[in-house]
Motif scaffolding. Structure first.
Motif, PDB file in Angstrom:
ATOM      1  N   UNK A   1       0.833  -1.192   0.000  1.00 35.12           N
ATOM      2  CA  UNK A   1       0.000   0.000   0.000  1.00 35.12           C
ATOM      3  C   UNK A   1       0.870   1.246   0.000  1.00 35.12           C
ATOM      4  N   UNK A   2       0.292   2.337  -0.516  1.00 34.98           N
ATOM      5  CA  UNK A   2       1.039   3.582  -0.598  1.00 34.98           C
ATOM      6  C   UNK A   2       1.471   4.113   0.747  1.00 34.98           C
ATOM      7  N   UNK A   3       0.744   3.748   1.802  1.00 34.59           N
ATOM      8  CA  UNK A   3       1.095   4.231   3.141  1.00 34.59           C
ATOM      9  C   UNK A   3       2.360   3.560   3.671  1.00 34.59           C
ATOM     10  N   UNK A   4       2.795   2.475   3.019  1.00 36.96           N
ATOM     11  CA  UNK A   4       3.977   1.737   3.467  1.00 36.96           C
ATOM     12  C   UNK A   4       5.212   2.048   2.617  1.00 36.96           C
ATOM     13  N   UNK A   5       5.037   2.903   1.579  1.00 40.92           N
ATOM     14  CA  UNK A   5       6.139   3.226   0.681  1.00 40.92           C
ATOM     15  C   UNK A   5       6.543   4.685   0.831  1.00 40.92           C
ATOM     16  N   UNK A  17      12.144  12.563   3.208  1.00 39.85           N
ATOM     17  CA  UNK A  17      11.479  11.268   3.047  1.00 39.85           C
ATOM     18  C   UNK A  17       9.980  11.534   2.911  1.00 39.85           C
ATOM     19  N   UNK A  18       9.446  11.251   1.740  1.00 37.64           N
ATOM     20  CA  UNK A  18       8.064  11.581   1.408  1.00 37.64           C
ATOM     21  C   UNK A  18       7.209  10.320   1.317  1.00 37.64           C
ATOM     22  N   UNK A  19       6.089  10.256   2.033  1.00 37.08           N
ATOM     23  CA  UNK A  19       5.196   9.096   1.904  1.00 37.08           C
ATOM     24  C   UNK A  19       4.512   9.106   0.544  1.00 37.08           C
ATOM     25  N   UNK A  20       4.454   7.961  -0.117  1.00 35.00           N
ATOM     26  CA  UNK A  20       3.792   7.860  -1.423  1.00 35.00           C
ATOM     27  C   UNK A  20       2.322   8.219  -1.296  1.00 35.00           C
ATOM     28  N   UNK A  95       5.692  14.406  -5.287  1.00 29.33           N
ATOM     29  CA  UNK A  95       6.731  13.507  -4.781  1.00 29.33           C
ATOM     30  C   UNK A  95       8.101  13.782  -5.404  1.00 29.33           C
ATOM     31  N   UNK A  96       8.173  14.835  -6.242  1.00 28.57           N
ATOM     32  CA  UNK A  96       9.470  15.251  -6.771  1.00 28.57           C
ATOM     33  C   UNK A  96       9.887  14.642  -8.087  1.00 28.57           C
ATOM     34  N   UNK A  97       8.960  13.993  -8.785  1.00 25.90           N
ATOM     35  CA  UNK A  97       9.308  13.412 -10.080  1.00 25.90           C
ATOM     36  C   UNK A  97       9.289  14.464 -11.183  1.00 25.90           C
ATOM     37  N   UNK A  98      10.187  14.325 -12.127  1.00 30.90           N
ATOM     38  CA  UNK A  98      10.205  15.154 -13.325  1.00 30.90           C
ATOM     39  C   UNK A  98       9.135  14.606 -14.276  1.00 30.90           C
ATOM     40  N   UNK A  99       8.343  15.500 -14.884  1.00 32.75           N
ATOM     41  CA  UNK A  99       7.206  15.012 -15.659  1.00 32.75           C
ATOM     42  C   UNK A  99       7.010  15.668 -17.010  1.00 32.75           C
TER      43      UNK A  99
END
Length: 249
Positions: A1-5, A17-20, A95-99
Motif C-alpha cells: 500500500x502507498x502508506x507503506x512506501x 522522506x516523502x510518503x507515497x 513527490x518530486x518526479x520530473x514530468x
C-alpha cells in the motif's frame, strides 16, 4: 500500500522522506506501473496508444544505437484519458518526479491545470492542430508507411471492419478498395489520409488502440519511416526523446 512506501529525495543539507500516500490515482498507478516509482522522469501519456507508441519507437531507436529511455531513468504511465491526465501528474510532481505530458489535441485538458504544470517546469507535447495520434500518423508518414498501416489494420481486424470504418469516416464517400486503388494510381491524397486517420481512431474500436498494437506499429512501421516523414511530426518525436534523455533539465 502507498502508506507503506516512501520516496527519498536529496536536499542541500539533508534528505527528505516523502510518503507515497493512499490517493486513488497513486494506488492505481502503483499497481499498474510500479516501475514509474523507480524512475527519475515520467511521461504521462493520455492513453494506451501513446504508451505503446513511445515504447515501440524506443525499441526501434534502441535497436539502432540509441540508449533506451528506461536506462535514462524515464518511464511511461497511461493516464486513461484527457480529462484524467493531471490527477497522477499532480501526485507524482508532489513527490518530486520530473514530468512530461504526451497527449492528443482533438480534446484538450483543463487549461488551468496544464498551465500550472508548465509553470512549475512540466513539459507538454501535444499532437498538432486538433489532431489525435492516428491523424498524425496518416497525415505525416509516407505513402509506403500508409500502405503498411492499412495492411496491419486489415491483418488485425479484417477487411470488412476496416472497410466499414472508412465508409463511416467518409460518410460513404469512399471505401477500402477505392483508397487502395487510388494509392496505386496517383498516391494517397490528403483527403484520403484524413479519412484514414479518422477511421483508424474510431471510438472504442480504433485500429491500433492498445499498448501492444501501437507498440508494434511504432517499432515496425513508424520508426523506419520517420526519416522521410513530415518534419513537424518528426520534430515532436525528437522533442519527446530529447526530454526523456535529459534528466538534468
Amino acid at each position: 500500500a502507498g502508506s507503506q512506501l516512501f520516496i527519498t529525495r536529496p536536499m542541500a543539507d539533508k534528505h527528505a522522506i516523502l510518503p507515497v500516500g493512499t490517493a486513488t490515482e497513486i494506488q492505481s498507478t502503483m499497481r499498474l506501473y510500479p516501475d514509474a516509482f523507480l524512475s527519475a522522469s515520467v511521461i504521462f501519456c493520455e492513453g494506451a496508444s501513446e504508451v505503446g507508441f513511445v515504447r515501440g519507437l524506443d525499441q526501434y531507436r534502441t535497436a539502432n544505437g540509441y540508449n533506451a529511455i528506461t536506462a535514462q531513468g524515464t518511464s511511461c504511465v497511461d493516464c486513461g484519458g484527457v480529462d484524467k491526465i493531471f490527477k497522477p501528474v499532480s501526485a507524482f510532481r508532489t513527490l518530486g518526479y520530473r514530468g512530461a505530458v504526451l497527449r492528443d489535441d482533438d480534446q484538450k485538458p483543463n487549461e488551468g491545470l496544464e498551465s500550472a504544470f508548465i509553470a512549475t517546469g512540466g513539459k507538454v507535447v501535444a499532437w498538432r492542430a486538433g489532431r489525435k495520434l492516428e491523424d498524425e500518423l496518416f497525415l505525416s508518414l509516407t505513402d509506403d508507411a500508409i500502405h503498411k498501416l492499412i495492411d496491419r489494420a486489415v491483418e488485425l481486424h479484417g477487411e470488412e471492419l476496416v472497410n466499414e470504418h472508412i465508409k463511416s469516416a467518409s460518410h460513404n464517400a469512399t471505401n477500402l478498395t477505392a483508397i487502395q486503388t487510388e494509392a496505386l494510381i496517383e498516391g494517397i491524397t490528403r483527403d484520403s489520409r484524413a479519412i484514414l486517420g479518422k477511421a483508424a481512431g474510431t471510438k472504442k474500436a480504433g485500429w491500433f488502440k492498445s499498448v501492444t498494437w501501437m507498440e508494434d506499429v511504432a517499432r515496425e512501421i513508424v520508426g523506419p519511416d520517420l526519416a522521410n516523414a513530415d518534419p513537424g511530426f518528426k520534430a515532436l518525436i525528437d522533442d519527446i526523446f530529447a526530454w526523456a534523455g535529459n534528466a538534468g533539465e
